[in-house]
Design an enzyme around this catalytic site. Structure first.
Site, PDB file in Angstrom:
ATOM      1  N   CYS A 134       0.860  -1.181   0.000  1.00 30.84           N
ATOM      2  CA  CYS A 134       0.000   0.000   0.000  1.00 30.84           C
ATOM      3  C   CYS A 134       0.899   1.234   0.000  1.00 30.84           C
ATOM      4  O   CYS A 134       2.028   1.205   0.482  1.00 30.84           O
ATOM      5  CB  CYS A 134      -0.880  -0.004   1.245  1.00 30.84           C
ATOM      6  N   ASP A 136       0.537   3.755   1.738  1.00 26.20           N
ATOM      7  CA  ASP A 136       0.589   4.260   3.109  1.00 26.20           C
ATOM      8  C   ASP A 136       2.052   4.317   3.585  1.00 26.20           C
ATOM      9  O   ASP A 136       2.803   3.351   3.404  1.00 26.20           O
ATOM     10  CB  ASP A 136      -0.222   3.271   3.984  1.00 26.20           C
ATOM     11  N   HIS A 202      -2.396  -4.463   4.473  1.00 22.53           N
ATOM     12  CA  HIS A 202      -1.969  -4.230   5.861  1.00 22.53           C
ATOM     13  C   HIS A 202      -3.137  -4.073   6.812  1.00 22.53           C
ATOM     14  O   HIS A 202      -4.266  -3.834   6.426  1.00 22.53           O
ATOM     15  CB  HIS A 202      -1.031  -3.026   5.941  1.00 22.53           C
ATOM     16  N   CYS A 213      -6.009  -0.277   6.806  1.00 16.89           N
ATOM     17  CA  CYS A 213      -5.825   0.418   5.538  1.00 16.89           C
ATOM     18  C   CYS A 213      -6.982   1.386   5.285  1.00 16.89           C
ATOM     19  O   CYS A 213      -8.139   0.965   5.206  1.00 16.89           O
ATOM     20  CB  CYS A 213      -5.740  -0.601   4.407  1.00 16.89           C
TER      21      CYS A 213
HETATM   22 ZN   LIG Z   1      -3.359   1.048   2.986  1.00 14.86          ZN
END
Ligand SMILES: [Zn+2]
Length: 491
Positions: A134, A136, A202, A213
């Site tokens: 991701c 992130d 995640h 997430c």
């Molecule tokens: Zn994420």
């Protein structure tokens, strides 16, 4: 940030303590450099009434940061007051540049060359490992820390929600096959290896309902399911589009962003995995901690094997896919690769236990700047950068809005501006590529200004523009900034 060392008895026998020390030194030195900015600027602000203020400010920053502040911002301080927001943004950008330069010049993580891993990968039946975590910031260290892989030997392509672009990956697959066919790189096209696509979704063990997430509303099941759907669609795209048994290997991994422990959805002999069945490496750590290193390796291999979904009579086969991946060699290779990833992750589990008290203190967002555009190979640290990968602002608007929202909480609420690095990597061997990359940066910077006009006019959003020739392996090149003197800048 120094934590008392625990007795080595607590560590797993397969944990690489030397690597852990080295990785921690890098992580803490980089983060410290960013986190020093506010206290040092506060100290400078407290001395602004001194007659020799400019000299004093330069002295402090040279000592604390190792660089000087830009004269054009300091010189006007006597008349208009010291613009701490501009200074803050400038220091963030300068720190970023220094960290980035060090990465490309000195390879502090030692991951640029990954010949050993590439050889191992081929032995496992794969010629390229293409990983989508991701976007992130809490997964930015997934390659170099969580999986302990040489970043130069794998492809990392992050997307919000780990939902990678299928067409882009098919293109990469074609490019990879063509390179094998024409140049024998990384191996010849007639060798029976496959392209391996990995998705890392995640979740949060500390606060599962809120810190999972964001792209999946912290719903772990949805994150895993949609990740797998992408993987399966990629395989179908390759198998439908190219004949002669063309296929890809698929691997779904979950990651706990609080402890960095991964869970692996071990695929069956047909290349299918169960969404609700995985091997949790935190458990593997627990089960094998008391063994010798050799015993632990054997046990891990057994655990991986045991977590393969049983042979379903007609189950996965009923979908009619995956026939090309049934040869015993690639199955064995996949299990071997998974065992290696698990062993690597054991070191990271001990890393977080040892240096971060079992789980990270910053379980939520704590990024230092937003990175947007294409590139950022040098960002291999957790929670340093919020990524919004995009070619145009329209296409990445949702991701950018999320980033601005996060930084409204992190920075604007403390009266600090949002620092955004606009970056565009290009291939220097393509004529005109650099100019197009620079133009791209300028377009994105202008679009940012149009999308967030209030923040920009209040001096609460600053933007650095940088490009990089990824063929040359050189550091980034700065091509502009909203902090330039008024005559030449955006403001
Ligand atoms: Zn994420």
């Amino acid at each position: 940030m120094n934590r008392p060392a625990k007795a080595p008895a607590d560590l797993h026998p397969l944990t690489d303590t030397t690597a852990n020390e080295r990785l921690y030194r890098y992580e803490s030195s980089v983060k410290q450099a960013f986190d020093n900015i506010v206290p040092v600027l506060k100290q400078i602000a407290s001395e602004r009434c001194d007659p020799d203020f400019v000299d004093r400010a330069q002295q402090i920053t040279a000592q604390e940061f190792g660089f000087e502040l830009p004269a054009h911002i300091l010189d006007t301080a006597w008349a208009t007051g010291l613009d701490m927001r501009r200074l803050f943004a400038w220091c963030v950008f300068e720190t970023y540049r220094r960290v980035s330069d060090e990465f490309f010049n000195a390879d502090p993580l030692g991951g640029r060359v990954g010949n050993d891993f590439q050889a191992f990968l081929q032995q496992c039946g794969f010629h390229l490992m293409d990983i989508t975590p991701c976007a992130d910031g809490r997964l930015a260290h997934a390659i170099s820390y969580v999986l302990r892989l040489p970043y130069g030997a794998v492809r990392r392509k992050s997307y919000a929600g780990s939902l990678f672009d299928i067409e882009n990956t098919v293109e990469k697959w074609i490019e990879t096959e063509l390179m094998r066919f024409r140049e024998g790189i990384p191996n010849r096209a007639d060798e029976p290896t496959r392209y391996l696509k990995v998705v890392i979704y995640h979740f949060s063990s500390v606060d599962p309902a809120h810190q999972g997430c964001a792209a999946h509303g912290s719903d772990d099941e949805a994150a895993a399911r949609e990740g797998w759907e992408r993987l399966a669609a990629l395989r179908q795209a390759i198998e439908n589009g190219f004949c002669c048994g063309a296929s890809v290997g698929l691997l779904l991994i979950g990651m706990d962003t609080d402890t960095d422990a991964i869970r692996v959805h071990v695929p069956d002999t047909n290349g299918y995995c169960e969404l609700n069945q995985w091997l949790d490496v935190a458990k593997v750590h627990e089960i094998t901690r008391g063994l010798s290193a050799a015993e632990a390796r054997t046990r891990i291999a057994e655990l991986v094997q045991a977590h393969m979904p049983g042979s379903h009579a007609g189950g996965a086969q009923a979908n009619g896919m995956g026939a090309s991946s049934t040869d015993g060699l690639s199955d064995k290779g996949m299990l071997q690769l998974i065992a290696r990833l698990i062993e690597n992750n054991l070191s990271q589990i001990d890393y977080v236990r040892h240096f971060h008290d079992g789980h990270y203190q910053d379980i939520g967002h704590a990024e230092r700047f937003i990175g947007t555009g294409i590139g950022f190979e040098e960002i291999q640290l957790r929670n340093l950068t919020y990524f919004a990968y995009l070619s145009t602002v329209e296409e990445g608007a949702a991701d950018l809005d999320v980033g601005i929202k996060i930084f409204t909480g992190l920075n604007v609420s403390r009266s600090l501006p949002v620092p955004i690095v606009v970056r565009y990597d290009y291939h220097g061997n393509v004529p005109g590529a650099r100019e197009r990359a620079v133009a791209h940066c300028e377009r994105i910077a202008a679009a940012l200004k149009a999308r967030y006009p209030a923040l920009c006019s209040d001096g609460m959003l600053h933007c650095l523009r940088a490009v990089r020739d990824c063929d040359a392996g050189t550091p980034i090149e700065l091509v502009g900034s909203s902090l330039e003197p008024v005559t030449g800048g955006m403001h």
